[in-house]
Every structure is written in structure tokens, then in C-alpha cells.
Design an enzyme around this catalytic site. Sequence first.
Site, PDB file in Angstrom:
ATOM      1  N   SER A   5       0.921  -1.018   0.202  1.00  0.00           N
ATOM      2  CA  SER A   5      -0.026  -0.066  -0.110  1.00  0.00           C
ATOM      3  C   SER A   5       0.964   1.129   0.167  1.00  0.00           C
ATOM      4  O   SER A   5       1.092   1.815   0.990  1.00  0.00           O
ATOM      5  CB  SER A   5      -0.940  -0.030   1.299  1.00  0.00           C
ATOM      6  OG  SER A   5      -0.316  -0.068   2.336  1.00  0.00           O
ATOM      7  N   HIS A  19      -3.070  -6.003   2.753  1.00  0.00           N
ATOM      8  CA  HIS A  19      -2.303  -6.885   3.242  1.00  0.00           C
ATOM      9  C   HIS A  19      -3.025  -8.386   3.561  1.00  0.00           C
ATOM     10  O   HIS A  19      -2.361  -9.335   3.849  1.00  0.00           O
ATOM     11  CB  HIS A  19      -1.639  -6.506   4.527  1.00  0.00           C
ATOM     12  CG  HIS A  19      -0.679  -5.331   4.280  1.00  0.00           C
ATOM     13  ND1 HIS A  19      -0.399  -4.504   5.315  1.00  0.00           N
ATOM     14  CD2 HIS A  19      -0.462  -4.761   3.256  1.00  0.00           C
ATOM     15  CE1 HIS A  19       0.268  -3.676   4.787  1.00  0.00           C
ATOM     16  NE2 HIS A  19       0.441  -3.720   3.613  1.00  0.00           N
ATOM     17  N   GLU A  22      -4.588  -2.475   9.409  1.00  0.00           N
ATOM     18  CA  GLU A  22      -3.686  -2.871  10.319  1.00  0.00           C
ATOM     19  C   GLU A  22      -4.400  -2.564  11.601  1.00  0.00           C
ATOM     20  O   GLU A  22      -4.879  -1.262  11.951  1.00  0.00           O
ATOM     21  CB  GLU A  22      -2.352  -2.078  10.448  1.00  0.00           C
ATOM     22  CG  GLU A  22      -1.349  -2.327   9.081  1.00  0.00           C
ATOM     23  CD  GLU A  22      -0.292  -1.622   9.124  1.00  0.00           C
ATOM     24  OE1 GLU A  22       0.213  -1.246  10.131  1.00  0.00           O
ATOM     25  OE2 GLU A  22       0.417  -1.650   7.897  1.00  0.00           O
ATOM     26  N   ASP A  65      -4.087   1.425  11.403  1.00  0.00           N
ATOM     27  CA  ASP A  65      -3.640   2.035  10.176  1.00  0.00           C
ATOM     28  C   ASP A  65      -4.702   1.515   9.241  1.00  0.00           C
ATOM     29  O   ASP A  65      -4.544   0.670   8.641  1.00  0.00           O
ATOM     30  CB  ASP A  65      -2.291   1.526   9.711  1.00  0.00           C
ATOM     31  CG  ASP A  65      -1.808   2.099   8.459  1.00  0.00           C
ATOM     32  OD1 ASP A  65      -2.605   2.960   8.000  1.00  0.00           O
ATOM     33  OD2 ASP A  65      -0.926   1.791   8.048  1.00  0.00           O
ATOM     34  N   GLU A  79      -3.345   6.126  12.125  1.00  0.00           N
ATOM     35  CA  GLU A  79      -2.166   6.223  10.916  1.00  0.00           C
ATOM     36  C   GLU A  79      -3.203   6.287   9.622  1.00  0.00           C
ATOM     37  O   GLU A  79      -4.170   5.168   9.576  1.00  0.00           O
ATOM     38  CB  GLU A  79      -1.282   5.262  10.917  1.00  0.00           C
ATOM     39  CG  GLU A  79      -0.341   5.260   9.560  1.00  0.00           C
ATOM     40  CD  GLU A  79       0.505   4.140   9.717  1.00  0.00           C
ATOM     41  OE1 GLU A  79       0.779   3.626  10.882  1.00  0.00           O
ATOM     42  OE2 GLU A  79       0.886   3.640   8.364  1.00  0.00           O
ATOM     43  N   HIS A 119       8.313  -1.006   9.249  1.00  0.00           N
ATOM     44  CA  HIS A 119       8.642  -1.976   8.317  1.00  0.00           C
ATOM     45  C   HIS A 119       8.046  -1.787   6.913  1.00  0.00           C
ATOM     46  O   HIS A 119       7.348  -0.786   7.039  1.00  0.00           O
ATOM     47  CB  HIS A 119       8.402  -3.514   8.765  1.00  0.00           C
ATOM     48  CG  HIS A 119       6.961  -3.755   9.131  1.00  0.00           C
ATOM     49  ND1 HIS A 119       6.543  -4.858   9.246  1.00  0.00           N
ATOM     50  CD2 HIS A 119       6.096  -2.661   9.322  1.00  0.00           C
ATOM     51  CE1 HIS A 119       5.366  -4.733   9.679  1.00  0.00           C
ATOM     52  NE2 HIS A 119       4.965  -3.333   9.444  1.00  0.00           N
ATOM     53  N   SER A 122       5.318  -4.087   4.171  1.00  0.00           N
ATOM     54  CA  SER A 122       4.664  -5.390   4.165  1.00  0.00           C
ATOM     55  C   SER A 122       5.401  -6.481   3.444  1.00  0.00           C
ATOM     56  O   SER A 122       5.234  -7.656   3.964  1.00  0.00           O
ATOM     57  CB  SER A 122       3.247  -5.263   3.540  1.00  0.00           C
ATOM     58  OG  SER A 122       3.318  -4.656   2.205  1.00  0.00           O
ATOM     59  N   LYS A 145       6.874   0.180  14.325  1.00  0.00           N
ATOM     60  CA  LYS A 145       6.036  -1.059  14.089  1.00  0.00           C
ATOM     61  C   LYS A 145       6.686  -1.881  12.953  1.00  0.00           C
ATOM     62  O   LYS A 145       7.309  -1.555  12.247  1.00  0.00           O
ATOM     63  CB  LYS A 145       4.892  -0.594  13.540  1.00  0.00           C
ATOM     64  CG  LYS A 145       4.680   0.282  12.200  1.00  0.00           C
ATOM     65  CD  LYS A 145       3.406   0.443  11.692  1.00  0.00           C
ATOM     66  CE  LYS A 145       3.284   0.827  10.169  1.00  0.00           C
ATOM     67  NZ  LYS A 145       1.957   0.710   9.574  1.00  0.00           N
TER      68      LYS A 145
HETATM   69  C1  LIG Z   1       3.728  -0.858   6.334  1.00  0.00           C
HETATM   70  C2  LIG Z   1       2.491  -0.457   5.551  1.00  0.00           C
HETATM   71  O1  LIG Z   1       2.369  -1.158   4.595  1.00  0.00           O
HETATM   72  P1  LIG Z   1       3.033  -1.108   3.261  1.00  0.00           P
HETATM   73  O2  LIG Z   1       4.495  -1.705   3.353  1.00  0.00           O
HETATM   74  O3  LIG Z   1       2.337  -2.098   2.537  1.00  0.00           O
HETATM   75  O4  LIG Z   1       2.963   0.316   2.531  1.00  0.00           O
HETATM   76  C3  LIG Z   1       1.863   0.743   5.859  1.00  0.00           C
HETATM   77  O5  LIG Z   1       1.145   1.068   5.232  1.00  0.00           O
HETATM   78  O6  LIG Z   1       2.297   1.485   6.884  1.00  0.00           O
HETATM   79 MG   LIG Z   2       0.483   2.895   6.768  1.00  0.00          MG
END
Ligand SMILES: C=C(OP(=O)(O)O)C(=O)O
Ligand SMILES: [Mg+2]
Length: 430
Positions: free
Chosen positions: A47, A160, A170, A249, A293, A373, A375, A396
Site C-alpha cells: 500500500s 495485506h 492494520e 492503520d 495512521e 517495516h 509489508s 511497528k
Molecule cells: C507498512 C505498511 O504497509 P506497506 O509496506 O504495504 O506500505 C503501511 O502502510 O504502514
Molecule cells: Mg501505513
Amino acid sequence: MNVQLQSPIAAIDAMEILDSRGVPTIKARVVLQSGASGAAAVPSGASTGSEEAVELRDGDPHRYFGKGVRKVVAHVQGEIAKGLVGRNALDQQAIDARLIELDGTPNKARLGANALLAVSMATARAAAVERDLPLYRSLGVGKADLLPMPMFNVLNGGLHAPSSSMDFQEFMLVPLGAPGFTEAVRYAAETFDALRKLLQSMGHSTSVGDEGGFAPRLGNGNAAACELIVRAIERAGYRPGIDLAIALDPAATSFYQEGEYRLTRSGHQRYSSEQMIDLYADWLSAYPIVSIEDGMAEDDWSGFAQMTRRLGERIQIVGDDNFVTNVRFIQRGIDEGTANASLIKLNQIGTVSETVEAVQLCQRAGWRTVISHRSGETEDPFIADFAVAVDAGQMKSGSLSRSERLAKYNRLLEIDAELGERARFVNPYR
Ligand SMILES: C=C(OP(=O)(O)O)C(=O)O
Ligand SMILES: [Mg+2]
């Protein structure tokens, strides 16, 4: 940042490895003339914000569904190695400035942000080896004694976990009442176990999404997820809101279409920005939520400003897709009051130094930061050291299953043990 003496780079190499989704990514190694060396691997998002630095891919449909990174590897082995050999690895800012100069585009589209970041991170690691310091101290940015408040993503939805019933991406556990980082991990692991048992007792699936959280099909998707987390906290013997709280999130960009928020998985509701904020406000009364978030879509700056005005005194409002770890967008957010915190992802911007700048801009403005991190992750725990290095305060890294997520928490457990009495752990929401 620490700058000392000279330790020239002797060689740089890279290779294609796989991330946690089985998709290629790049790992680079930087070797210094002294013999010290460091390696690092780059993660990948699903995302993503539209203004993220460019993650370059081969586009060859016959190899890895077009997602190979052989060109990126070649850029590191060729142009980047040539441009960096002989340069001082102990001067991270100069190395990163050189990487940006070699690429020559505003969004790292030519050589690839993935190429630049792999080398930037590997250089930081090699420099730490050269200095004989752990990475979190070698970076030399902050006091490096603050363990981040972790956010554990225990229920996965959105992009995800496409087969789950949650539109929101999330649902995270925040062990804000724990006395230290190591205890925080225990609070969360025990609650995660309670959540698993609850799901099993209700006949739900305990298969997991990209970030290791469960991805069940619950009746009323989003709200049911919050209710379940509260029950799991209680079942584990903790007090909701006091020992453990919830962070969300929604990743609202992923369900924003034609100017409205479409919650298709949980009842096909359509909401305006204002109605979404009403929904969040209701949830704040119903559940122990401390942080949201990307509650609004990346383009909905006025929605973000409205949300911050209405809820910003009560909870942390974090921007991710809209800020993309870029000082340009974070500064706009500060000027327009569209959040009070920023997510920080190294690969959104593409070098270690620029990521540090983004963190420092937030800190100067009194904003909080959450190191994150992606995904699609690797076993590289770089962000754990980084979070401590910059006094980020929060991090996170997904759930308490899947080793690529646990690698980061486990590294923080090591750092916590290493710092011993000197380690600080602060509830950022107080
Ligand atoms: C960790 C996330 O997802 P992605 O790595 O898919 O952006 C996020 O949106 O905060
Ligand atoms: Mg995010």
C-alpha cells in the site's frame, strides 16, 4: 552524525534475494579497505504512497512476473560501485549525497531507490563494524538509549489480507503500560496467543496476512476486529487502555475512490471525510485507541487537517502515504496541521541520511515518529537499530509470527539487554 577519520570503500557488490512475499529484492554488501564490511537488504511495500521514491524493477514478464531486480543489481555493481569506491564510509551524509548525485533524478528513478538504499544501509553497517560499535550507536544521531514503543499488527486486513473481512489494513496492539521493552514484548505475545485461542474457539481461521497478524472473516469486519482485540487483552489478564491499547492503520488511500471512502468489505458503506472522522470519533469512545495512521487518503489533505483538529488532542494522528518520509511533504503537514506524527520508512525516500532528516524535522516540530517495516520484508533488522539510533520513540514491525517481523523485535530485545539499566522506555501517549 558521527564523522571520523577516513575509511575508504574498497568494493561494493549486490545480489537478488527474495522478500517475505517471494518477490525479488536487493541485498548489497560494502567492503572497506580495512577489511570491515556490511550488508543490508531492502523491503517493499504494497500500500504505497504515490510520491514514494521509485522502486525499480526489471519489467521482464518471463522472470519473476516482471518484478526481478537484476537491473538494480547491475546498477550497484556498475555505476554506483564506480562512483563510491575510495569514498569515506564513515561519512554517511557524504556517501548518501553522492548516491543522490549519481542517480541525478528527484525521485531516484534512474538507478532506483532500492539500489541507493541497499548501498546506503550497507555502508552504515560497514561503518559500524569499522568503529567497532553496534549500529544504533554508530549512526551517531541521537542519544541512542530510548527503546521504541512497539506496535504489533495482530489483525491484518486491506491490501495485506485480501480475503479477510477488514477494510482497514492494520489493527495493532500497543503495550503502553509495560515497564520496559522486554516486558512490552511479553504483554503483546501473551495477548496475541489469547487472540489466537479466541479466534479458534469462535471457529475462525488463524491464517495470517502479510504482516503476520490473523486475517479472519469476522461478521462486522472493522468494528469486530477492535472488539476482539479488547477481549484478547482481557483474556490474557491485562487491562485494555492501561496495559495494552489499540493503534490503527486503516491505510485509507486503499479504499478512497472518487472522493469518498468505500468500506466495501464491511457493509458497502460510503463515507465522506467528515463521516469517516465521525466514525473514528465514535470508535475512540468505544475502544481504547491511541493512534490512527492514514485515517484519511493521501490526497485528502483537508480531511487530515479536519481530523487533526477534531481528534489530535486525544490521539496520535500519523501520516504515512501522504508524507512518504519526505521532508517536503512533512513540512507541508506541519504548516497545515494535518497530523501530529509521521510514519518513517527508509525505502520511501531511499537513503539513510534523508530518513534521519525526516525524523529530525518531526522532532523539531514536536511531532512523534514511528519507524516502520514494509509489508514485503526481509530478515534484515536494520530498522530496530535505526529506531534506537534516532530516539524515534515508536516502531511497528507487524505481528508476533513470521520471522522477518520478529527479527526486528528480537534485535530490540538484544539492544534492551545490552543497554541494561541505561535503557529508557517511555509511553509516548501520556
Ligand atoms: C507498512 C505498511 O504497509 P506497506 O509496506 O504495504 O506500505 C503501511 O502502510 O504502514
Ligand atoms: Mg501505513
